[in-house]
Design a protein around this motif. Structure first.
Motif, PDB file in Angstrom:
ATOM      1  N   ASN A 212       9.437  25.334 -31.914  1.00  0.00           N
ATOM      2  CA  ASN A 212      10.730  24.442 -31.773  1.00  0.00           C
ATOM      3  C   ASN A 212      10.945  23.209 -32.355  1.00  0.00           C
ATOM      4  O   ASN A 212       9.792  22.357 -32.503  1.00  0.00           O
ATOM      5  N   SER A 214      13.742  19.753 -32.232  1.00  0.00           N
ATOM      6  CA  SER A 214      15.051  19.029 -31.398  1.00  0.00           C
ATOM      7  C   SER A 214      15.835  18.728 -32.671  1.00  0.00           C
ATOM      8  O   SER A 214      15.528  18.218 -33.603  1.00  0.00           O
ATOM      9  N   TYR A 216      19.993  16.863 -33.192  1.00  0.00           N
ATOM     10  CA  TYR A 216      21.099  15.850 -32.719  1.00  0.00           C
ATOM     11  C   TYR A 216      22.226  16.066 -33.611  1.00  0.00           C
ATOM     12  O   TYR A 216      22.259  16.036 -34.940  1.00  0.00           O
ATOM     13  N   GLN A 262      16.714  15.897 -37.273  1.00  0.00           N
ATOM     14  CA  GLN A 262      15.817  17.173 -36.672  1.00  0.00           C
ATOM     15  C   GLN A 262      14.635  16.250 -36.469  1.00  0.00           C
ATOM     16  O   GLN A 262      14.090  15.513 -37.292  1.00  0.00           O
ATOM     17  N   SER A 266      10.179  16.581 -28.678  1.00  0.00           N
ATOM     18  CA  SER A 266      11.173  17.137 -27.624  1.00  0.00           C
ATOM     19  C   SER A 266      12.482  16.749 -27.734  1.00  0.00           C
ATOM     20  O   SER A 266      12.770  15.257 -28.344  1.00  0.00           O
ATOM     21  N   ALA A 267      13.558  17.011 -26.959  1.00  0.00           N
ATOM     22  CA  ALA A 267      14.955  16.511 -26.887  1.00  0.00           C
ATOM     23  C   ALA A 267      14.707  15.124 -26.037  1.00  0.00           C
ATOM     24  O   ALA A 267      15.469  14.272 -26.382  1.00  0.00           O
ATOM     25  N   VAL A 288      22.314  16.844 -28.128  1.00  0.00           N
ATOM     26  CA  VAL A 288      20.936  16.679 -28.492  1.00  0.00           C
ATOM     27  C   VAL A 288      20.199  17.924 -27.686  1.00  0.00           C
ATOM     28  O   VAL A 288      20.493  18.230 -26.517  1.00  0.00           O
ATOM     29  N   ARG A 289      19.501  18.782 -28.494  1.00  0.00           N
ATOM     30  CA  ARG A 289      19.001  19.934 -27.581  1.00  0.00           C
ATOM     31  C   ARG A 289      17.705  20.347 -28.563  1.00  0.00           C
ATOM     32  O   ARG A 289      17.569  20.394 -29.828  1.00  0.00           O
ATOM     33  N   THR A 290      16.844  21.129 -27.978  1.00  0.00           N
ATOM     34  CA  THR A 290      15.647  21.852 -28.520  1.00  0.00           C
ATOM     35  C   THR A 290      16.078  23.183 -28.685  1.00  0.00           C
ATOM     36  O   THR A 290      16.513  23.834 -28.067  1.00  0.00           O
TER      37      THR A 290
END
Length: 460
Positions: A212, A214, A216, A262, A266-267, A288-290
């Motif tokens: 994974n 994160s 934005y 990127q 973590s987010a 903003v997300r993972t």
């Protein structure tokens, strides 16, 4: 060169497309529709021997040749009238050895396929964002992307290349370049530009585990430009090398500024890191997300889809932030853009301790190691009657920014640049000419900005 009748014995193999074929129109198209070329024959190679045969066929008959993979050359260097186009896009196998953390990638793979095949093994490679860009030209010119600050350029992860080079007066042969053999050709393949020395058929890359990441996106109104752009310029090179970010300023007609990025993290960490951006101006939209890494590649690819078909692009590097005068130039040019499909895009590359800047400027053919950011100025249009004013606008924009930026990226080629050897290659140009003389003494692989064999700047 006249046809040597005795020598003209080699037959073309692979999928051969001639002007009368129903598929010829699609086969001759290039990504930048500003150009329309009519080659004599297009050969879609499926194996290395097809490439060897095509080069020999062209040399025996004195027919100019061009190598083509993803068709993305901004100045259409991979096509020419009356030529043979040697297209490697059907050579598209990807094999991952997770134990050794290497991937064998054939030259015809577009990035979308590379990312997907690598993701199936939960590994990746620092590379670009456009899904249909070919791995071939991307790697040979350097390869800039959203893992670069942590893991280097695409070419920095290249361990070996198989390339078909000209041999003797009419021949061609495949050779392997790695640290033990033809190491000078491997060096030149790390940023020396596509199509200069031969036709690469496969690559061996170091790959990294990935899961994974994160991501934005922050969007501001255009009126925030004078505050947002200087803040991003200070922020982007100084933040952790696990975060690579971009900023794009659109034309005033569109009226948008967007920064994306990127993080290998973590987010929560990402939200903390981008606080300087969140606090400047008045963001109108924040995300903003993972996500799984493969989803991140799709998110960044979206901006490369549905663009106008004809364009003029130029690039340059920022070794330090633009002063107020430089930001004013961006504002003034985008306020008077020739149409709304015009923009300035920047990505962070360097800064202390990044994988790009840690490598010396002569360790690979790619010289711009100390640049903090890369700029891309673009104008796009649909109708031919718009071309002149768009091209002229890009040219004037480049000239206005010249006091504040350096050089250009060989994968953003620009025929308007007079001293292109210095712009693309800097201190490495002399050594690249030596490699050219060794592997292509007859200048079989030449185009408008190819590395010359002698002292002149190559044939057109």
């Amino acid at each position: 060169m006249a046809i040597n009748r005795k020598k003209a014995a080699t037959q073309l193999t692979g999928r051969i497309v001639l002007p009368g074929n129903p598929s010829y129109k699609a086969a001759r198209m290039v990504y930048n529709r500003r150009f329309s070329k009519f080659p004599r024959v297009i050969v879609f190679c499926r194996r290395t021997q097809d490439v060897i045969n095509a080069i020999k066929w062209a040399r025996e008959r004195g027919i100019p040749l061009r190598a083509r993979s993803g068709r993305h050359s901004y100045e259409a260097f991979s096509a020419v009238n009356g030529s043979i186009i040697i297209d490697v896009s059907e050579m598209n196998k990807v094999k991952v050895d997770r134990k050794k953390m290497v991937a064998h990638i054939q030259t015809g793979n577009p990035l979308e396929r590379v990312y997907r095949e690598l993701w199936n093994n939960r590994v990746s490679l620092p590379a670009g964002t456009a899904p249909d860009v070919g791995i071939a030209g991307l790697t040979l010119g350097g390869g800039i992307g959203l893992l670069s600050r942590k893991y280097g350029l695409t070419c920095d992860n290249l361990k070996q290349v198989e390339m078909v080079v000209a041999s003797g007066r009419y021949g061609a042969k495949a050779i392997i370049a790695n640290k033990n053999q033809h190491s000078d050709l491997l060096w030149a393949s790390k940023g020396g530009g596509g199509g200069n020395f031969g036709i690469a058929t496969s690559y061996k890359f170091r790959v990294r585990p990935i899961s994974n990441v994160s991501i934005y996106s922050i969007i501001w109104k255009w009126s925030d430009l004078d505050k947002v752009f200087p803040t991003w310029q200070r922020f982007a090179p100084s933040v952790t090398n696990r975060l690579t970010s971009t900023i794009e300023v659109s034309s005033k007609q569109v009226g948008k500024i967007e920064s994306t990025g990127q993080l290998l993290g973590s987010a929560e960490e990402l939200r903390r890191l981008i606080r300087p951006l969140l606090q400047v101006g008045t963001p109108v939209k924040v995300m903003v997300r993972t996500v799984p890494f493969i989803e991140a590649t799709q998110f960044f690819a979206a901006s490369d889809l549905n663009l106008e078909p004809k364009f003029k692009i130029t690039g340059s590097y920022g070794y330090q932030p633009l002063p107020r005068e430089g930001v004013r130039i961006i504002r003034d040019f985008l306020a008077k853009a020739p149409n709304k499909h015009s923009s300035v895009w920047c990505q962070s590359l360097g800064g202390a301790g990044t994988a790009v800047s840690r490598i010396s400027q002569t360790a690979t053919a790619y010289p711009h190691r100390k640049a903090e950011t890369i700029y891309e100025v673009s104008a796009r249009w649909r109708n031919d009657n718009e071309q002149q004013r768009n091209v002229h606008w890009v040219k004037r924009f480049r000239r206005a920014l010249r006091p504040f930026v350096i050089g250009d990226y060989v994968n953003f080629p620009d025929l308007e640049i007079k001293n292109w050897p210095m712009a693309y290659y800097g201190v490495n140009f002399a050594r690249l000419k030596q490699v050219k003389r060794k592997y292509d003494p007859h200048n079989v692989f030449h185009f408008a900005q190819s590395i010359p064999v002698g002292n002149k700047l190559g044939k057109k």
